[in-house]
Design a protein around this motif. Structure first.
Motif, PDB file in Angstrom:
ATOM      1  N   GLY A 193       0.809  -1.209   0.000  1.00 24.39           N
ATOM      2  CA  GLY A 193       0.000   0.000   0.000  1.00 24.39           C
ATOM      3  C   GLY A 193       0.845   1.262   0.000  1.00 24.39           C
ATOM      4  N   THR A 194       0.213   2.373  -0.310  1.00 20.25           N
ATOM      5  CA  THR A 194       0.935   3.641  -0.470  1.00 20.25           C
ATOM      6  C   THR A 194       0.945   4.489   0.795  1.00 20.25           C
ATOM      7  OG1 THR A 194      -1.074   4.664  -1.324  1.00 20.25           O
ATOM      8  CG2 THR A 194       0.451   3.731  -2.944  1.00 20.25           C
ATOM      9  N   VAL A 195       0.114   4.168   1.775  1.00 18.84           N
ATOM     10  CA  VAL A 195       0.044   4.963   3.002  1.00 18.84           C
ATOM     11  C   VAL A 195      -0.168   4.029   4.186  1.00 18.84           C
ATOM     12  CG1 VAL A 195      -2.440   5.320   2.713  1.00 18.84           C
ATOM     13  CG2 VAL A 195      -1.132   6.902   4.143  1.00 18.84           C
ATOM     14  N   GLU A 196       0.452   4.392   5.319  1.00 20.45           N
ATOM     15  CA  GLU A 196       0.264   3.579   6.517  1.00 20.45           C
ATOM     16  C   GLU A 196      -1.162   3.742   7.022  1.00 20.45           C
ATOM     17  OE1 GLU A 196       1.976   3.160  11.075  1.00 20.45           O
ATOM     18  OE2 GLU A 196       3.275   4.029   9.512  1.00 20.45           O
ATOM     19  N   LEU A 197      -1.765   2.630   7.423  1.00 22.88           N
ATOM     20  CA  LEU A 197      -3.167   2.632   7.833  1.00 22.88           C
ATOM     21  C   LEU A 197      -3.452   3.675   8.909  1.00 22.88           C
ATOM     22  CD1 LEU A 197      -5.975   1.147   7.663  1.00 22.88           C
ATOM     23  CD2 LEU A 197      -5.175  -0.199   9.611  1.00 22.88           C
TER      24      LEU A 197
ATOM     25  N   TYR B  46      -1.183   0.106   4.064  1.00 18.86           N
ATOM     26  CA  TYR B  46      -0.409  -1.034   4.568  1.00 18.86           C
ATOM     27  C   TYR B  46      -0.326  -0.952   6.084  1.00 18.86           C
ATOM     28  CZ  TYR B  46       3.588   2.132   5.227  1.00 18.86           C
ATOM     29  OH  TYR B  46       4.396   3.163   5.639  1.00 18.86           O
ATOM     30  N   ILE B  47      -0.115  -2.109   6.702  1.00 17.63           N
ATOM     31  CA  ILE B  47       0.068  -2.207   8.149  1.00 17.63           C
ATOM     32  C   ILE B  47       1.535  -2.556   8.388  1.00 17.63           C
ATOM     33  CG2 ILE B  47      -0.575  -3.463  10.242  1.00 17.63           C
ATOM     34  CD1 ILE B  47      -3.273  -4.077   8.818  1.00 17.63           C
ATOM     35  N   PRO B  48       2.314  -1.682   9.032  1.00 15.18           N
ATOM     36  CA  PRO B  48       3.737  -1.972   9.231  1.00 15.18           C
ATOM     37  C   PRO B  48       3.929  -3.165  10.169  1.00 15.18           C
ATOM     38  CG  PRO B  48       3.091  -0.022  10.475  1.00 15.18           C
ATOM     39  CD  PRO B  48       1.913  -0.391   9.617  1.00 15.18           C
ATOM     40  N   ILE B  49       4.815  -4.064   9.813  1.00 14.84           N
ATOM     41  CA  ILE B  49       5.105  -5.234  10.643  1.00 14.84           C
ATOM     42  C   ILE B  49       6.610  -5.415  10.735  1.00 14.84           C
ATOM     43  CG2 ILE B  49       2.945  -6.411  10.053  1.00 14.84           C
ATOM     44  CD1 ILE B  49       4.551  -8.177   8.137  1.00 14.84           C
ATOM     45  N   GLY B  50       7.039  -6.216  11.698  1.00 11.18           N
ATOM     46  CA  GLY B  50       8.454  -6.503  11.869  1.00 11.18           C
ATOM     47  C   GLY B  50       8.673  -7.971  12.144  1.00 11.18           C
ATOM     48  N   GLY B  51       9.805  -8.284  12.735  1.00 13.13           N
ATOM     49  CA  GLY B  51      10.111  -9.669  13.027  1.00 13.13           C
ATOM     50  C   GLY B  51      10.372 -10.476  11.766  1.00 13.13           C
TER      51      GLY B  51
ATOM     52  N   LEU C 206     -13.808  -1.116   4.208  1.00 10.89           N
ATOM     53  CA  LEU C 206     -12.497  -1.763   4.325  1.00 10.89           C
ATOM     54  C   LEU C 206     -12.473  -3.010   3.456  1.00 10.89           C
ATOM     55  CD1 LEU C 206     -11.841  -1.621   8.187  1.00 10.89           C
ATOM     56  CD2 LEU C 206     -10.618  -0.316   6.434  1.00 10.89           C
ATOM     57  N   VAL C 207     -11.483  -3.116   2.571  1.00  7.27           N
ATOM     58  CA  VAL C 207     -11.397  -4.259   1.664  1.00  7.27           C
ATOM     59  C   VAL C 207     -10.195  -5.121   2.043  1.00  7.27           C
ATOM     60  CG1 VAL C 207     -11.264  -5.032  -0.732  1.00  7.27           C
ATOM     61  CG2 VAL C 207     -12.404  -2.855  -0.178  1.00  7.27           C
ATOM     62  N   VAL C 208     -10.458  -6.376   2.365  1.00  5.90           N
ATOM     63  CA  VAL C 208      -9.414  -7.355   2.690  1.00  5.90           C
ATOM     64  C   VAL C 208      -9.340  -8.347   1.538  1.00  5.90           C
ATOM     65  CG1 VAL C 208      -8.648  -9.117   4.324  1.00  5.90           C
ATOM     66  CG2 VAL C 208      -9.906  -7.108   5.149  1.00  5.90           C
ATOM     67  N   GLY C 209      -8.133  -8.561   1.012  1.00 10.99           N
ATOM     68  CA  GLY C 209      -7.974  -9.416  -0.150  1.00 10.99           C
ATOM     69  C   GLY C 209      -7.815 -10.887   0.183  1.00 10.99           C
ATOM     70  N   ASN C 210      -7.770 -11.681  -0.867  1.00  3.34           N
ATOM     71  CA  ASN C 210      -7.534 -13.121  -0.783  1.00  3.34           C
ATOM     72  C   ASN C 210      -6.233 -13.411  -0.036  1.00  3.34           C
ATOM     73  OD1 ASN C 210      -5.847 -15.370  -2.338  1.00  3.34           O
ATOM     74  ND2 ASN C 210      -7.980 -16.009  -2.327  1.00  3.34           N
TER      75      ASN C 210
ATOM     76  N   VAL D 143      -6.790  -5.916  12.619  1.00  4.85           N
ATOM     77  CA  VAL D 143      -5.994  -4.734  12.970  1.00  4.85           C
ATOM     78  C   VAL D 143      -6.646  -3.469  12.401  1.00  4.85           C
ATOM     79  CG1 VAL D 143      -3.781  -3.562  12.614  1.00  4.85           C
ATOM     80  CG2 VAL D 143      -3.825  -5.996  13.183  1.00  4.85           C
ATOM     81  N   ALA D 144      -7.085  -3.536  11.141  1.00  3.00           N
ATOM     82  CA  ALA D 144      -7.719  -2.377  10.500  1.00  3.00           C
ATOM     83  C   ALA D 144      -9.017  -1.998  11.210  1.00  3.00           C
ATOM     84  CB  ALA D 144      -7.971  -2.666   9.030  1.00  3.00           C
TER      85      ALA D 144
END
Length: 257
Positions: A187-191, A224-229, A202-206, A242-243
């Motif tokens: 995605g182009t912007v953090e949620l 996008y949702i930032p993640i780590g690990g 809110l659209v969640v994909g396959n 989360v959204a």
């Protein structure tokens, strides 16, 4: 009306098929529901109860007896070994419940969740549960997708299927509320940077391929949702949860005290 079933007769086989055969579920317009909370919610929310199947051997709980007394429907006393074949786990009662129409008018309000072509009934049920918990007004499941009436989806929703309007749609519907926000790791912007306090879809994909080209084109913004690990991505139902939480958090803090 009461009935006793002690053999694998035609009616038993019809109900058994509802567990595994999607086409037969849709043709019959009904599905099986187990568990105290899901059955209680189905009755409370006015879903059509086509039959209540209870074990014929042994005493029934107070809950089961009260339900059988209160709900006017076909009551079936079934041999214990046959009931076990219809049940995912040991149970005393199963409800045969009628499906609700796939009418977009059922999905009102200003926060709608779209799950585009989910493949996992468990993920689907989990996201229904999250959408209900975080204040969504309804969910639309689009494209060739897992069945909302699959026993695994019904179980994973823990009863929220009966309190949240959920419909199926073959294609991208029109007239969705507010801004259409897609979720994608590219995605182009953090949620969290988006204003989610207004009417939102809110659209969640396959789980594997993300949103379809049609849904991506329908989005006003893809976040996008930032993640780590070590994780490469979030599970689709987890991302949707989360959204939904972020949307509920913003709306709560935006609400005047």
């Amino acid at each position: 009306m009461a009935l006793t079933i002690s053999t694998r007769n035609a009616r038993f086989q019809q109900w058994e098929a509802l567990l595994t055969n999607r086409s037969k579920r849709h043709r019959a317009g009904e599905f099986l529901v187990q568990g105290v909370r899901p059955i209680t919610l189905a009755v409370r929310e006015g879903w059509p109860i086509h039959a209540l199947i209870h074990r014929s051997g042994g005493a029934l709980s107070r809950w089961a007896l009260e339900l059988l007394s209160a709900v006017e429907t076909l009551q079936v006393a079934m041999a214990d070994e046959l009931l076990e074949e219809l049940a995912e786990k040991e149970t005393e009662l199963i409800a045969v419940v009628g499906q609700r129409p796939d009418d977009l008018a059922r999905v009102g309000g200003d926060l709608v969740v779209v799950f585009d072509r989910p493949t996992s009934p468990g993920n689907l049920g989990t996201l229904i549960r999250s959408a209900d918990a975080f204040g969504a007004s309804g969910m639309i499941v689009t494209g060739h997708a897992a069945d909302i009436y699959d026993p695994k989806a019904v179980r994973a929703s823990t009863g929220s299927l009966f309190t949240l309007p959920v419909i199926r749609a073959d294609r991208t519907p029109s007239g969705l509320p507010g801004r259409v926000v897609g979720l994608d790791e590219e995605g182009t912007v953090e949620l969290a940077e988006l204003d989610l306090t207004g009417p939102t879809t809110l659209v969640v994909g396959n789980e594997t391929h993300g949103m379809s080209a049609a849904w991506r084109a329908a989005c006003d913004v893809v976040a996008y949702i930032p993640i780590g690990g070590g994780a490469s991505s979030l599970n689709a139902a987890a991302a949707g949860t989360v959204a939904l939480y972020e949307t509920a958090r913003q709306r709560k803090s935006h609400r005047p005290h």
